[in-house]
Design an enzyme around this catalytic site. Structure first.
Site, mmCIF file in Angstrom:
data_model
loop_
_atom_site.group_PDB
_atom_site.id
_atom_site.type_symbol
_atom_site.label_atom_id
_atom_site.label_comp_id
_atom_site.label_asym_id
_atom_site.label_seq_id
_atom_site.Cartn_x
_atom_site.Cartn_y
_atom_site.Cartn_z
ATOM 1 N N SER A 1 0.842 -1.200 0.000
ATOM 2 C CA SER A 1 0.000 0.000 0.000
ATOM 3 C C SER A 1 0.870 1.239 0.000
ATOM 4 O O SER A 1 1.645 1.480 0.925
ATOM 5 C CB SER A 1 -0.909 0.015 1.223
ATOM 6 O OG SER A 1 -1.546 1.280 1.293
ATOM 7 N N HIS B 1 -1.306 -1.254 -4.203
ATOM 8 C CA HIS B 1 -2.576 -0.852 -3.583
ATOM 9 C C HIS B 1 -2.579 0.670 -3.410
ATOM 10 O O HIS B 1 -1.675 1.239 -2.796
ATOM 11 C CB HIS B 1 -2.710 -1.556 -2.237
ATOM 12 C CG HIS B 1 -4.020 -1.355 -1.553
ATOM 13 N ND1 HIS B 1 -5.154 -2.079 -1.879
ATOM 14 C CD2 HIS B 1 -4.398 -0.518 -0.559
ATOM 15 C CE1 HIS B 1 -6.160 -1.694 -1.111
ATOM 16 N NE2 HIS B 1 -5.728 -0.740 -0.300
ATOM 17 N N ASP C 1 -4.717 3.863 -2.096
ATOM 18 C CA ASP C 1 -5.826 4.257 -1.217
ATOM 19 C C ASP C 1 -6.264 5.690 -1.485
ATOM 20 O O ASP C 1 -5.540 6.635 -1.157
ATOM 21 C CB ASP C 1 -5.375 4.168 0.244
ATOM 22 C CG ASP C 1 -5.195 2.739 0.719
ATOM 23 O OD1 ASP C 1 -6.160 1.963 0.640
ATOM 24 O OD2 ASP C 1 -4.084 2.402 1.177
ATOM 25 N N MET D 1 -8.747 8.567 -0.367
ATOM 26 C CA MET D 1 -9.625 8.965 0.751
ATOM 27 C C MET D 1 -10.130 10.377 0.506
ATOM 28 O O MET D 1 -9.373 11.233 0.037
ATOM 29 C CB MET D 1 -8.844 8.954 2.052
ATOM 30 C CG MET D 1 -8.186 7.627 2.363
ATOM 31 S SD MET D 1 -7.250 7.749 3.891
ATOM 32 C CE MET D 1 -6.525 6.114 3.945
ATOM 33 N N HIS E 1 -8.273 1.387 -4.071
ATOM 34 C CA HIS E 1 -9.259 1.250 -2.990
ATOM 35 C C HIS E 1 -9.885 2.622 -2.740
ATOM 36 O O HIS E 1 -9.251 3.509 -2.188
ATOM 37 C CB HIS E 1 -8.514 0.718 -1.749
ATOM 38 C CG HIS E 1 -9.336 0.621 -0.512
ATOM 39 N ND1 HIS E 1 -8.766 0.419 0.736
ATOM 40 C CD2 HIS E 1 -10.672 0.680 -0.303
ATOM 41 C CE1 HIS E 1 -9.720 0.364 1.651
ATOM 42 N NE2 HIS E 1 -10.881 0.533 1.051
ATOM 43 N N MET F 1 -12.015 5.023 -0.869
ATOM 44 C CA MET F 1 -12.697 5.295 0.405
ATOM 45 C C MET F 1 -13.374 6.650 0.261
ATOM 46 O O MET F 1 -12.927 7.652 0.831
ATOM 47 C CB MET F 1 -11.685 5.270 1.559
ATOM 48 C CG MET F 1 -11.285 3.845 1.938
ATOM 49 S SD MET F 1 -9.759 3.786 2.907
ATOM 50 C CE MET F 1 -8.573 3.787 1.574
ATOM 51 N N MET G 1 -11.827 -5.459 5.107
ATOM 52 C CA MET G 1 -10.984 -4.562 5.906
ATOM 53 C C MET G 1 -10.695 -5.212 7.256
ATOM 54 O O MET G 1 -11.620 -5.642 7.954
ATOM 55 C CB MET G 1 -11.672 -3.217 6.131
ATOM 56 C CG MET G 1 -11.805 -2.343 4.893
ATOM 57 S SD MET G 1 -10.257 -2.039 4.009
ATOM 58 C CE MET G 1 -9.310 -1.166 5.280
ATOM 59 N N GLY H 1 -9.118 4.406 6.801
ATOM 60 C CA GLY H 1 -8.801 5.818 6.993
ATOM 61 C C GLY H 1 -7.341 6.081 7.326
ATOM 62 O O GLY H 1 -6.814 7.135 6.997
ATOM 63 N N PHE H 2 -6.689 5.110 7.953
ATOM 64 C CA PHE H 2 -5.312 5.343 8.395
ATOM 65 C C PHE H 2 -4.480 4.070 8.268
ATOM 66 O O PHE H 2 -4.984 2.968 8.521
ATOM 67 C CB PHE H 2 -5.293 5.807 9.861
ATOM 68 C CG PHE H 2 -6.057 7.092 10.059
ATOM 69 C CD1 PHE H 2 -5.427 8.326 9.890
ATOM 70 C CD2 PHE H 2 -7.411 7.062 10.369
ATOM 71 C CE1 PHE H 2 -6.144 9.507 10.036
ATOM 72 C CE2 PHE H 2 -8.133 8.245 10.516
ATOM 73 C CZ PHE H 2 -7.501 9.470 10.358
ATOM 74 N N GLY I 1 -1.049 1.827 9.526
ATOM 75 C CA GLY I 1 -0.344 1.616 10.783
ATOM 76 C C GLY I 1 -1.207 1.212 11.970
ATOM 77 O O GLY I 1 -0.754 1.296 13.108
ATOM 78 N N ASP J 1 -6.986 -6.233 4.049
ATOM 79 C CA ASP J 1 -6.293 -4.936 4.101
ATOM 80 C C ASP J 1 -6.376 -4.342 5.496
ATOM 81 O O ASP J 1 -7.465 -4.070 5.996
ATOM 82 C CB ASP J 1 -6.956 -4.002 3.069
ATOM 83 C CG ASP J 1 -6.356 -2.598 3.032
ATOM 84 O OD1 ASP J 1 -5.269 -2.393 3.601
ATOM 85 O OD2 ASP J 1 -6.978 -1.726 2.395
ATOM 86 N N GLY J 2 -5.196 -4.134 6.079
ATOM 87 C CA GLY J 2 -5.134 -3.433 7.360
ATOM 88 C C GLY J 2 -4.354 -4.199 8.406
ATOM 89 O O GLY J 2 -4.752 -5.296 8.802
ATOM 90 N N GLY J 3 -3.201 -3.673 8.800
ATOM 91 C CA GLY J 3 -2.426 -4.269 9.885
ATOM 92 C C GLY J 3 -1.811 -5.609 9.546
ATOM 93 O O GLY J 3 -1.464 -6.385 10.446
ATOM 94 N N GLY K 1 0.956 -2.039 4.110
ATOM 95 C CA GLY K 1 1.572 -0.725 3.962
ATOM 96 C C GLY K 1 2.793 -0.609 4.842
ATOM 97 O O GLY K 1 3.934 -0.729 4.384
HETATM 98 C C1 DX5 Z 1 -6.393 1.910 5.473
HETATM 99 C C2 DX5 Z 1 -5.945 1.541 4.077
HETATM 100 C C3 DX5 Z 1 -4.907 0.500 4.036
HETATM 101 C C4 DX5 Z 1 -3.589 0.913 4.669
HETATM 102 C C5 DX5 Z 1 -2.921 -0.309 5.164
HETATM 103 O O1 DX5 Z 1 -7.500 2.737 5.376
HETATM 104 O O2 DX5 Z 1 -7.046 1.055 3.334
HETATM 105 O O3 DX5 Z 1 -4.670 0.089 2.700
HETATM 106 O O4 DX5 Z 1 -2.730 1.570 3.788
HETATM 107 O O5 DX5 Z 1 -1.802 0.082 5.881
HETATM 108 P P1 DX5 Z 1 -1.185 -0.862 7.020
HETATM 109 O O6 DX5 Z 1 -0.683 -2.075 6.340
HETATM 110 O O7 DX5 Z 1 -0.119 0.008 7.579
HETATM 111 O O8 DX5 Z 1 -2.293 -1.158 7.991
HETATM 112 ZN ZN ZN Z 2 -6.622 0.122 1.397
#
Ligand code: DX5
Ligand code: ZN
Length: 220
Positions: free
Chosen positions: A9, A33, A35, A37, A66, A68, A137, A142-143, A145, A175-177, A197
């Site tokens: 990401s 990927h 993102d 937003m 993606h 959002m 998700m 939204g963020f 990390g 996707d996420g963490g 990411g």
């Molecule tokens: C969050 C994004 C993710 C994000 C993942 O809203 O959709 O794609 O970049 O980042 P990590 O891998 O750091 O959770």
């Molecule tokens: Zn994403």
């Protein structure tokens, strides 16, 4: 379903040198990927379609965008012109996604639907046969990390079961963490596309981080 794919990401990359950052994962990654937003569907603003268009000539990676945003179907034409390959839209933003799915296909885009952690599998199950991918998700969008929410793995299992039962090729993306510590569990649950990411662009050697994720998935 295709083989496992790793999708770094860009949200976690250094925005002052995006093309260089992408080059660091060009050989090891499968997808990129992206993102988008809008500060409305999610409480954050990232980058927009002109940034994606500017990156397109610098990489051969498959562009997984993606969205959002509210009104995601309004951006289909522009995304296609920018060279995006796959667009994913949140089901929470378009309760009736059929017109958007058709519009995306009409612009030669692959199309996916996204589920927030609290949205049940049943929200997208009626559309599994007309989409290319479901994105689950594993953090609130939204963020970058944030910490992985393991509760979503049951939903991944359920979706994989529905896809198999219907004999479909629909990909399941998570996707996420995502880190080497949880990617094996995500694969076991039935995901086959893995976004990361921080675990990739936060590493000293992003290409090595991609390979570590891939190895962990293959060893599961
Ligand atoms: C969050 C994004 C993710 C994000 C993942 O809203 O959709 O794609 O970049 O980042 P990590 O891998 O750091 O959770
Ligand atoms: Zn994403």
């Amino acid at each position: 379903m295709t083989g496992p794919k790793i999708a770094p990401s860009l949200l976690a990359a250094d925005f002052a040198k995006l093309a260089d950052e992408v080059a660091r994962v060009e050989e090891s990654a499968d997808w990129l990927h992206l993102d988008i937003m809008d500060g409305h569907f999610v409480p954050n603003i990232s980058f927009g379609i002109p940034v994606i268009a500017a990156l397109r000539p610098h990489t051969k990676l498959y562009f997984d965008c993606h969205l959002m945003t509210t009104n995601p179907d309004a951006f289909v034409e522009e995304l296609s012109a920018a060279g995006v390959d796959l667009v994913t839209m949140h089901i929470e933003a378009i309760p009736d996604p059929v017109p958007a799915i058709e519009r995306a296909k009409g612009h030669n885009l692959d199309i996916g639907l996204v589920l927030n952690p609290g949205t049940p599998a049943t929200a997208v199950e009626p559309f599994l046969d007309v989409i290319d991918l479901v994105l689950v998700m594993s953090v609130e969008p939204g963020f970058g990390g944030q910490a992985f929410i393991p509760d979503v793995l049951g939903k991944v299992e359920k979706l994989r079961e529905s896809v198999e039962k219907q004999g479909l090729a629909t990909d399941i993306e998570i996707d996420g963490g995502i880190t080497p510590d949880n990617v094996g569990r995500a694969a076991e649950a039935g995901a086959n596309v893995f976004v990361a990411g921080t675990a990739i662009f936060g590493a000293d050697d992003p290409a090595k981080a991609v390979e570590e994720l891939r190895r962990t998935i293959e060893e599961k």
